[in-house]
Motif scaffolding. Structure first.
Motif, mmCIF file in Angstrom:
data_model
loop_
_atom_site.group_PDB
_atom_site.id
_atom_site.type_symbol
_atom_site.label_atom_id
_atom_site.label_comp_id
_atom_site.label_asym_id
_atom_site.label_seq_id
_atom_site.Cartn_x
_atom_site.Cartn_y
_atom_site.Cartn_z
ATOM 1 N N CYS A 102 -2.327 33.973 107.152
ATOM 2 C CA CYS A 102 -3.788 34.067 107.204
ATOM 3 C C CYS A 102 -4.328 32.784 107.826
ATOM 4 O O CYS A 102 -5.052 32.816 108.810
ATOM 5 C CB CYS A 102 -4.345 34.254 105.794
ATOM 6 N N LYS A 131 -11.236 28.756 109.320
ATOM 7 C CA LYS A 131 -11.250 29.902 108.410
ATOM 8 C C LYS A 131 -12.629 30.140 107.795
ATOM 9 O O LYS A 131 -13.184 29.244 107.173
ATOM 10 C CB LYS A 131 -10.262 29.674 107.249
ATOM 11 N N HIS A 272 -6.117 42.886 105.599
ATOM 12 C CA HIS A 272 -7.466 42.825 105.051
ATOM 13 C C HIS A 272 -7.971 44.218 104.701
ATOM 14 O O HIS A 272 -8.842 44.368 103.843
ATOM 15 C CB HIS A 272 -8.419 42.142 106.039
ATOM 16 N N GLU A 298 -0.620 39.903 107.976
ATOM 17 C CA GLU A 298 -0.426 38.570 107.424
ATOM 18 C C GLU A 298 0.986 38.513 106.830
ATOM 19 O O GLU A 298 1.343 39.339 105.974
ATOM 20 C CB GLU A 298 -1.500 38.282 106.378
ATOM 21 N N ASP A 309 -5.114 34.108 101.120
ATOM 22 C CA ASP A 309 -4.774 35.548 101.177
ATOM 23 C C ASP A 309 -3.308 35.888 100.855
ATOM 24 O O ASP A 309 -2.778 36.892 101.343
ATOM 25 C CB ASP A 309 -5.161 36.129 102.546
ATOM 26 N N GLN A 312 -2.179 39.488 99.781
ATOM 27 C CA GLN A 312 -2.058 40.597 100.739
ATOM 28 C C GLN A 312 -1.056 40.275 101.852
ATOM 29 O O GLN A 312 -0.969 40.993 102.848
ATOM 30 C CB GLN A 312 -3.425 40.916 101.363
#
Ligand code: PEP
Ligand code: MN
Length: 333
Positions: A102, A131, A272, A298, A309, A312
């Motif tokens: 990420c 970010k 996402h 990711e 993140d 995920q």
């Protein structure tokens, strides 16, 4: 109506054509991109197309009933392929995998990711250096110095970079170190940024807004194209709905709908899109089956240690299994 001009049209003839078209009652927008010259004609004007079509300097003329014009499939019926350079192409006959953390975390993280990509014959690394974070206290990226290091290491290894640009001033700052500019969901309708990326001319991966409609995404793409850049990749990344059993509602329907409406490549970010590691792979396979031209993922050597993140993010080994399955599914289409 969309008029495609001959690219070698003289300035004089160009001007005369514009005048003539305006005389018919159209409001016009002139567009010049890396590969074409166009005149967008708006307005409810009844004309016999032959009155314009035969004029010198015109390559082709198309009726486009969609409100967005240049990105519509109504005039360019063939899929567009985006050339990222060094043999890396997105769209048409390719399934493009763009994988990485990420957020870029530093040299070792970059080297681990490059090794993973090369092992799996992948050519595009995704990773943010700037970010957008919901909380100002979260890790906000390694910034421009980190990007320079990322670029140098990727470049040495034949890997292309897709990374997010958050504001207009960064377009110039980042330009030499980026292969594909990513416009994140939060900036999907930052029209100044879209204009700047249109003028910059490098490929752009444009994400759908958090609550953006498919039509709004297409209009955002139209901004980039009409500002001069045809190299656009659209990305479905999930939208915000009333459901909160997962992070975002990945809109699988958007993929075939977008593919029908536009000639641009459409990729899916299922990391996402669902936001839960164990569901990222099955949703990615569904997206491939639905017609996606590529998948954003990711991945991280140790997701539990990722700076953003991690929940995920796929382990490299999980991602490897997914790459194999995705190419099998792609071949079934
Ligand atoms: C990302 O790709 O890391 C990201 C921030 O995505 P999005 O803009 O879709 O939230
Ligand atoms: Mn992320």
């Amino acid at each position: 109506m969309l008029i495609q001009l001959q690219t070698d049209i003289s300035a004089d003839l160009h001007e005369k054509l514009c005048e003539k078209i305006q005389q018919f009652g159209f409001k016009i927008h002139e567009v010049k991109t890396q590969s074409g010259k166009y005149i967008i004609c708006n307005g409810k004007v009844e004309i016999d197309i032959r009155a314009i079509g035969g004029l010198q300097g015109i390559k082709d003329i198309h009726y486009v009933s969609d409100e967005y014009k240049l990105v519509s499939r109504q005039w360019r019926v063939k899929d567009t392929e985006i050339d990222v350079g060094s043999g890396v192409k997105i769209g048409r006959n390719n399934l493009s995998i763009m994988a990485g953390p990420c957020a870029i975390e530093g040299r070792q993280n970059i080297l681990d990711t490059i090794e993973h990509l090369k092992k799996n014959n992948l050519r595009i690394l995704r990773g943010g250096v700037f970010k957008p974070r919901s909380s100002p206290y979260s890790f906000r990226g390694v910034g421009i110095e980190g990007l320079k290091e990322l670029y140098q290491l990727c470049h040495e290894n034949g890997i292309k970079i897709v990374t997010e640009v958050m504001q207009v001033s960064q377009v110039v700052e980042m330009f030499d170190y980026v292969d594909i500019f990513q416009v994140g969901a939060r900036n999907s309708q930052n029209f100044n940024l879209l204009d700047a990326l249109g003028e910059a001319g490098k490929p752009v991966l444009l994400k759908r807004g958090l609550s953006g409609t498919i039509e709004e995404l297409l209009y955002s793409a139209e901004y980039i194209f009409s500002a001069g850049n045809e190299k656009i990749i659209l990305c479905e990344r999930g939208i915000r709905t009333y459901e909160h059993a997962y992070r975002n509602t990945f809109d699988i329907n958007a993929i075939p709908i977008l593919k029908e409406k536009t000639h641009l490549p459409v990729v899916a970010d299922t990391s996402h899109g669902v936001g839960i590691r164990r569901f990222v792979a099955p949703i990615a396979l569904a997206a491939v089956m639905a017609g996606a031209d590529g998948i954003l993922l990711e991945v991280h050597k140790t997701p539990e240690e990722a700076m953003s993140d991690g929940q995920q993010t796929l382990y490299f080994e999980e991602a490897e299994m997914l790459y194999k399955k995705m190419s099998e599914v792609y071949n079934l289409r």
